[in-house]
Scaffold this motif. Sequence first.
Motif, PDB file in Angstrom:
ATOM      1  N   ALA A 217       7.583  -2.632   5.053  1.00 39.01           N
ATOM      2  CA  ALA A 217       6.710  -2.294   6.175  1.00 39.01           C
ATOM      3  C   ALA A 217       5.422  -3.105   6.129  1.00 39.01           C
ATOM      4  O   ALA A 217       4.914  -3.571   7.164  1.00 39.01           O
ATOM      5  CB  ALA A 217       6.397  -0.798   6.156  1.00 39.01           C
ATOM      6  N   THR A 218       4.889  -3.296   4.941  1.00 35.42           N
ATOM      7  CA  THR A 218       3.661  -4.077   4.787  1.00 35.42           C
ATOM      8  C   THR A 218       3.899  -5.538   5.149  1.00 35.42           C
ATOM      9  O   THR A 218       3.061  -6.164   5.807  1.00 35.42           O
ATOM     10  CB  THR A 218       3.133  -3.940   3.352  1.00 35.42           C
ATOM     11  OG1 THR A 218       2.827  -2.559   3.106  1.00 35.42           O
ATOM     12  CG2 THR A 218       1.890  -4.781   3.129  1.00 35.42           C
ATOM     13  N   VAL A 219       5.032  -6.079   4.746  1.00 32.92           N
ATOM     14  CA  VAL A 219       5.377  -7.453   5.127  1.00 32.92           C
ATOM     15  C   VAL A 219       5.467  -7.577   6.645  1.00 32.92           C
ATOM     16  O   VAL A 219       4.979  -8.544   7.242  1.00 32.92           O
ATOM     17  CB  VAL A 219       6.695  -7.885   4.456  1.00 32.92           C
ATOM     18  CG1 VAL A 219       7.222  -9.186   5.069  1.00 32.92           C
ATOM     19  CG2 VAL A 219       6.490  -8.049   2.956  1.00 32.92           C
ATOM     20  N   ARG A 220       6.097  -6.597   7.307  1.00 30.16           N
ATOM     21  CA  ARG A 220       6.220  -6.643   8.763  1.00 30.16           C
ATOM     22  C   ARG A 220       4.849  -6.635   9.423  1.00 30.16           C
ATOM     23  O   ARG A 220       4.592  -7.388  10.365  1.00 30.16           O
ATOM     24  CB  ARG A 220       7.046  -5.452   9.281  1.00 30.16           C
ATOM     25  CG  ARG A 220       8.509  -5.480   8.890  1.00 30.16           C
ATOM     26  CD  ARG A 220       9.356  -4.630   9.822  1.00 30.16           C
ATOM     27  NE  ARG A 220       8.835  -3.289   9.999  1.00 30.16           N
ATOM     28  CZ  ARG A 220       9.173  -2.243   9.264  1.00 30.16           C
ATOM     29  NH1 ARG A 220      10.039  -2.391   8.255  1.00 30.16           N
ATOM     30  NH2 ARG A 220       8.675  -1.042   9.496  1.00 30.16           N
ATOM     31  N   TRP A 221       3.953  -5.786   8.922  1.00 35.22           N
ATOM     32  CA  TRP A 221       2.613  -5.724   9.505  1.00 35.22           C
ATOM     33  C   TRP A 221       1.843  -7.025   9.265  1.00 35.22           C
ATOM     34  O   TRP A 221       1.159  -7.527  10.162  1.00 35.22           O
ATOM     35  CB  TRP A 221       1.829  -4.550   8.925  1.00 35.22           C
ATOM     36  CG  TRP A 221       0.474  -4.434   9.541  1.00 35.22           C
ATOM     37  CD1 TRP A 221       0.145  -3.826  10.716  1.00 35.22           C
ATOM     38  CD2 TRP A 221      -0.753  -4.989   9.030  1.00 35.22           C
ATOM     39  NE1 TRP A 221      -1.200  -3.962  10.968  1.00 35.22           N
ATOM     40  CE2 TRP A 221      -1.766  -4.666   9.949  1.00 35.22           C
ATOM     41  CE3 TRP A 221      -1.071  -5.713   7.888  1.00 35.22           C
ATOM     42  CZ2 TRP A 221      -3.092  -5.047   9.760  1.00 35.22           C
ATOM     43  CZ3 TRP A 221      -2.386  -6.103   7.696  1.00 35.22           C
ATOM     44  CH2 TRP A 221      -3.384  -5.767   8.622  1.00 35.22           C
ATOM     45  N   LEU A 222       1.960  -7.572   8.079  1.00 35.34           N
ATOM     46  CA  LEU A 222       1.259  -8.812   7.770  1.00 35.34           C
ATOM     47  C   LEU A 222       1.766  -9.961   8.634  1.00 35.34           C
ATOM     48  O   LEU A 222       0.984 -10.810   9.079  1.00 35.34           O
ATOM     49  CB  LEU A 222       1.415  -9.152   6.286  1.00 35.34           C
ATOM     50  CG  LEU A 222       0.617  -8.265   5.322  1.00 35.34           C
ATOM     51  CD1 LEU A 222       1.057  -8.506   3.890  1.00 35.34           C
ATOM     52  CD2 LEU A 222      -0.877  -8.509   5.483  1.00 35.34           C
ATOM     53  N   ARG A 223       3.069 -10.004   8.896  1.00 30.27           N
ATOM     54  CA  ARG A 223       3.607 -11.053   9.758  1.00 30.27           C
ATOM     55  C   ARG A 223       2.990 -10.969  11.154  1.00 30.27           C
ATOM     56  O   ARG A 223       2.577 -11.984  11.724  1.00 30.27           O
ATOM     57  CB  ARG A 223       5.129 -10.947   9.850  1.00 30.27           C
ATOM     58  CG  ARG A 223       5.765 -12.041  10.695  1.00 30.27           C
ATOM     59  CD  ARG A 223       7.274 -11.928  10.695  1.00 30.27           C
ATOM     60  NE  ARG A 223       7.738 -10.741  11.379  1.00 30.27           N
ATOM     61  CZ  ARG A 223       7.895 -10.644  12.703  1.00 30.27           C
ATOM     62  NH1 ARG A 223       7.598 -11.668  13.480  1.00 30.27           N
ATOM     63  NH2 ARG A 223       8.343  -9.528  13.239  1.00 30.27           N
ATOM     64  N   LEU A 224       2.891  -9.765  11.697  1.00 20.92           N
ATOM     65  CA  LEU A 224       2.264  -9.584  13.005  1.00 20.92           C
ATOM     66  C   LEU A 224       0.795 -10.003  12.973  1.00 20.92           C
ATOM     67  O   LEU A 224       0.307 -10.679  13.878  1.00 20.92           O
ATOM     68  CB  LEU A 224       2.379  -8.125  13.437  1.00 20.92           C
ATOM     69  CG  LEU A 224       3.763  -7.631  13.857  1.00 20.92           C
ATOM     70  CD1 LEU A 224       3.748  -6.116  14.020  1.00 20.92           C
ATOM     71  CD2 LEU A 224       4.206  -8.299  15.148  1.00 20.92           C
ATOM     72  N   ALA A 225       0.095  -9.594  11.915  1.00 23.52           N
ATOM     73  CA  ALA A 225      -1.322  -9.921  11.805  1.00 23.52           C
ATOM     74  C   ALA A 225      -1.543 -11.425  11.681  1.00 23.52           C
ATOM     75  O   ALA A 225      -2.478 -11.987  12.270  1.00 23.52           O
ATOM     76  CB  ALA A 225      -1.932  -9.195  10.604  1.00 23.52           C
ATOM     77  N   LEU A 226      -0.679 -12.105  10.937  1.00 22.21           N
ATOM     78  CA  LEU A 226      -0.814 -13.553  10.774  1.00 22.21           C
ATOM     79  C   LEU A 226      -0.515 -14.287  12.079  1.00 22.21           C
ATOM     80  O   LEU A 226      -1.168 -15.288  12.403  1.00 22.21           O
ATOM     81  CB  LEU A 226       0.099 -14.042   9.655  1.00 22.21           C
ATOM     82  CG  LEU A 226      -0.354 -13.658   8.240  1.00 22.21           C
ATOM     83  CD1 LEU A 226       0.746 -13.954   7.231  1.00 22.21           C
ATOM     84  CD2 LEU A 226      -1.636 -14.404   7.868  1.00 22.21           C
ATOM     85  N   GLU A 227       0.468 -13.803  12.827  1.00 25.53           N
ATOM     86  CA  GLU A 227       0.754 -14.427  14.123  1.00 25.53           C
ATOM     87  C   GLU A 227      -0.434 -14.280  15.061  1.00 25.53           C
ATOM     88  O   GLU A 227      -0.823 -15.232  15.740  1.00 25.53           O
ATOM     89  CB  GLU A 227       2.002 -13.800  14.748  1.00 25.53           C
ATOM     90  CG  GLU A 227       3.306 -14.297  14.148  1.00 25.53           C
ATOM     91  CD  GLU A 227       4.510 -13.857  14.958  1.00 25.53           C
ATOM     92  OE1 GLU A 227       4.399 -12.870  15.714  1.00 25.53           O
ATOM     93  OE2 GLU A 227       5.561 -14.504  14.834  1.00 25.53           O
ATOM     94  N   ARG A 228      -1.023 -13.104  15.104  1.00 28.65           N
ATOM     95  CA  ARG A 228      -2.179 -12.890  15.981  1.00 28.65           C
ATOM     96  C   ARG A 228      -3.366 -13.740  15.536  1.00 28.65           C
ATOM     97  O   ARG A 228      -4.176 -14.165  16.358  1.00 28.65           O
ATOM     98  CB  ARG A 228      -2.550 -11.416  15.990  1.00 28.65           C
ATOM     99  CG  ARG A 228      -1.609 -10.583  16.856  1.00 28.65           C
ATOM    100  CD  ARG A 228      -2.280  -9.283  17.277  1.00 28.65           C
ATOM    101  NE  ARG A 228      -1.532  -8.680  18.360  1.00 28.65           N
ATOM    102  CZ  ARG A 228      -0.515  -7.842  18.192  1.00 28.65           C
ATOM    103  NH1 ARG A 228      -0.142  -7.528  16.964  1.00 28.65           N
ATOM    104  NH2 ARG A 228       0.123  -7.324  19.211  1.00 28.65           N
ATOM    105  N   LYS A 229      -3.465 -13.959  14.257  1.00 33.42           N
ATOM    106  CA  LYS A 229      -4.553 -14.798  13.732  1.00 33.42           C
ATOM    107  C   LYS A 229      -4.325 -16.266  14.056  1.00 33.42           C
ATOM    108  O   LYS A 229      -5.259 -17.066  14.031  1.00 33.42           O
ATOM    109  CB  LYS A 229      -4.643 -14.587  12.214  1.00 33.42           C
ATOM    110  CG  LYS A 229      -5.778 -15.317  11.532  1.00 33.42           C
ATOM    111  CD  LYS A 229      -5.733 -15.082  10.030  1.00 33.42           C
ATOM    112  CE  LYS A 229      -6.860 -15.859   9.359  1.00 33.42           C
ATOM    113  NZ  LYS A 229      -6.857 -15.738   7.897  1.00 33.42           N
ATOM    114  N   GLY A 230      -3.075 -16.627  14.366  1.00 30.58           N
ATOM    115  CA  GLY A 230      -2.758 -18.016  14.673  1.00 30.58           C
ATOM    116  C   GLY A 230      -2.385 -18.832  13.461  1.00 30.58           C
ATOM    117  O   GLY A 230      -2.366 -20.064  13.528  1.00 30.58           O
TER     118      GLY A 230
END
Length: 219
Positions: free
Chosen positions: A153-166
Motif C-alpha cells: 500500500a505504501t509503494v502504491r501511494w508513493l508511486r502516485l505521489a512521485l507521479e504528481r511531483k513529476g
Amino acid sequence: MTTTQNPPREATVKGAIAEYDALAALLDGLTPAQWETATRCTGWRVRDVAGHVLGGAADILAGAVGTRTADEQARAHGGGSPAETARDLREASGRVRQALERLDDKVWSLPGPLADRSVGEAVLSLWQDTFVHADDVRAALGLPPDRGPGLEATVRWLRLALERKGWGPVTLVLDGLGTHPVGEGGPELRGDPVTFVLVATGRAEPERFGADAGVNVYA
C-alpha cells in the motif's frame, strides 16, 4: 501522465484500520527505556512517533485534518505511557473504522481533505503514514520491517505521489511486489521495496536505490 484511479475502497479501509491496530499492539508492553528511544525522525523518540499517529487519528475524528503540524500532534499526544497510548489508539481506530465504513463508492471518489487528492487517496495516505511510522518504531527498537500488505500500500501511494511531483518516468521493479510504473516508459530501477520506501520518504540516501534526490516525495 498522472494515475487517477482510486484504490479499492473496502480493502484500503480494512488495511488502514489494521495498520492502526498493529501499531497499538507494537506499542503495548514497551518498557520505559524503549518508549524514550530515539528514532530516525529527527528529534523524535518512540513516544513522539506514536503521539503523531494518535494525533492524526484525533484530527480525522475532529474533522480537523491538516490543522496541526506533525510536531504539534506529537507534543499533544505523546505524553502518555505505552499502554495508555496503545489504548487510546485502539479506541481511535475503532471510531475511525466506523467513519470510514460509512463511505460509499461515490464519496470515495470525491475530493478529500488533502489538496488534489480524492477521499480514497487520502485513506491510502493514512495507511502508508501509519505503516511508515510503525517502521520507524521497529527500526528504533531493532526489530525487522513488516513486509505485509502495508508495504505494498505504501509503494502504491508513493508511486502516485512521485507521479504528481513529476519525478520520472521510471519503472520500479520491486522484489516480491512486481512492476510499478511512474509515468510512461523510462529506465528500470530494481531493488528491495523496503529500501525504496525509506529512500522515497527521505529516510535513506537515494543512492541506496540507484535514484536521484527527486525520489524523496517530501523534498
